[in-house]
Design a protein around this motif. Structure first.
Motif, PDB file in Angstrom:
ATOM      1  N   GLY A  46       0.816  -1.202   0.000  1.00  0.00           N
ATOM      2  CA  GLY A  46       0.000   0.000   0.000  1.00  0.00           C
ATOM      3  C   GLY A  46       0.854   1.257   0.000  1.00  0.00           C
ATOM      4  O   GLY A  46       1.912   1.298   0.626  1.00  0.00           O
ATOM      5  N   ASN A  57      -3.483   3.426  -2.041  1.00  0.00           N
ATOM      6  CA  ASN A  57      -3.555   2.657  -3.274  1.00  0.00           C
ATOM      7  C   ASN A  57      -2.832   1.347  -3.016  1.00  0.00           C
ATOM      8  O   ASN A  57      -1.755   1.334  -2.425  1.00  0.00           O
ATOM      9  N   VAL A  58      -3.428   0.246  -3.484  1.00  0.00           N
ATOM     10  CA  VAL A  58      -2.881  -1.085  -3.240  1.00  0.00           C
ATOM     11  C   VAL A  58      -2.366  -1.654  -4.554  1.00  0.00           C
ATOM     12  O   VAL A  58      -3.038  -1.574  -5.580  1.00  0.00           O
ATOM     13  N   TYR A  59      -1.161  -2.232  -4.487  1.00  0.00           N
ATOM     14  CA  TYR A  59      -0.493  -2.810  -5.648  1.00  0.00           C
ATOM     15  C   TYR A  59      -0.177  -4.268  -5.372  1.00  0.00           C
ATOM     16  O   TYR A  59       0.009  -4.669  -4.225  1.00  0.00           O
ATOM     17  N   ASN A  70      -0.728  -0.212 -12.533  1.00  0.00           N
ATOM     18  CA  ASN A  70      -1.686   0.592 -11.798  1.00  0.00           C
ATOM     19  C   ASN A  70      -2.093  -0.085 -10.491  1.00  0.00           C
ATOM     20  O   ASN A  70      -1.968  -1.295 -10.340  1.00  0.00           O
ATOM     21  N   PHE A  71      -2.616   0.714  -9.592  1.00  0.00           N
ATOM     22  CA  PHE A  71      -3.117   0.156  -8.337  1.00  0.00           C
ATOM     23  C   PHE A  71      -4.419  -0.597  -8.583  1.00  0.00           C
ATOM     24  O   PHE A  71      -5.064  -0.439  -9.629  1.00  0.00           O
TER      25      PHE A  71
END
Length: 162
Positions: A46, A57-59, A70-71
């Protein structure tokens, strides 16, 4: 002291923070373990949201913390199929771009496969070998590539033919 332009440190997201994404990532990690056993499991990272709204935003990242793309777009809270689709796409992009190789590969054609929904299940789809006029096909459901690999049994006794 940090500068205004320093990138924030990503945080490793503990299991349970995003249960649907955790479940989806567990399925994708099954396929990664079978196809790239030397890689550790993928994980969620995150970063603070860029819009300054206080969220994150989570990856999907490799075991070493590298990610690409992108996340994850938030899925409806009760839609595991949508979560699986989003996580699978992000995982494939991270693995492909950070390791510089197609992933996963079709065991029959040695071509990169892509996620595609078939009969309500997200599956790994192979385009087939066009040069040999072999048709496209579904290899396995996401999370099911391990069912296609026979385990090696080094101590298995062979029957003698008489």
């Amino acid at each position: 002291m940090s500068s205004l332009f320093d990138a924030p440190e990503p945080r490793q997201i503990p299991p349970g923070d995003y249960p649907l994404w955790d479940e989806a990532l567990a399925l994708v990690n099954r396929d990664l373990a079978v196809t790239l056993p030397e890689q550790g499991p993928l994980r969620l990272l995150g970063l603070p949201a860029y819009d300054g709204g206080g969220g994150e935003n989570v990856y999907v990242a490799l075991a070493n913390g590298e990610w690409h793309g992108n996340f994850l777009e938030p899925a409806p809270a009760d839609n595991p199929a949508c979560a699986l689709s989003v996580v699978t796409d992000a995982a494939q992009e991270t693995v492909t771009e950070r390791l510089w190789q197609a992933w996963p590969l079709c065991g029959e054609h040695h071509l990169g496969m892509h996620p595609r929904e078939v009969d309500g299940r997200l599956s790994w789809w192979c385009a087939g070998a066009a040069a040999r006029r072999e048709a496209a096909h579904i290899r396995a459901a996401v999370g099911g590539l391990d069912a296609l690999v026979r385990p090696h049994r080094p101590n298995r006794k062979r029957r003698r033919r008489v």
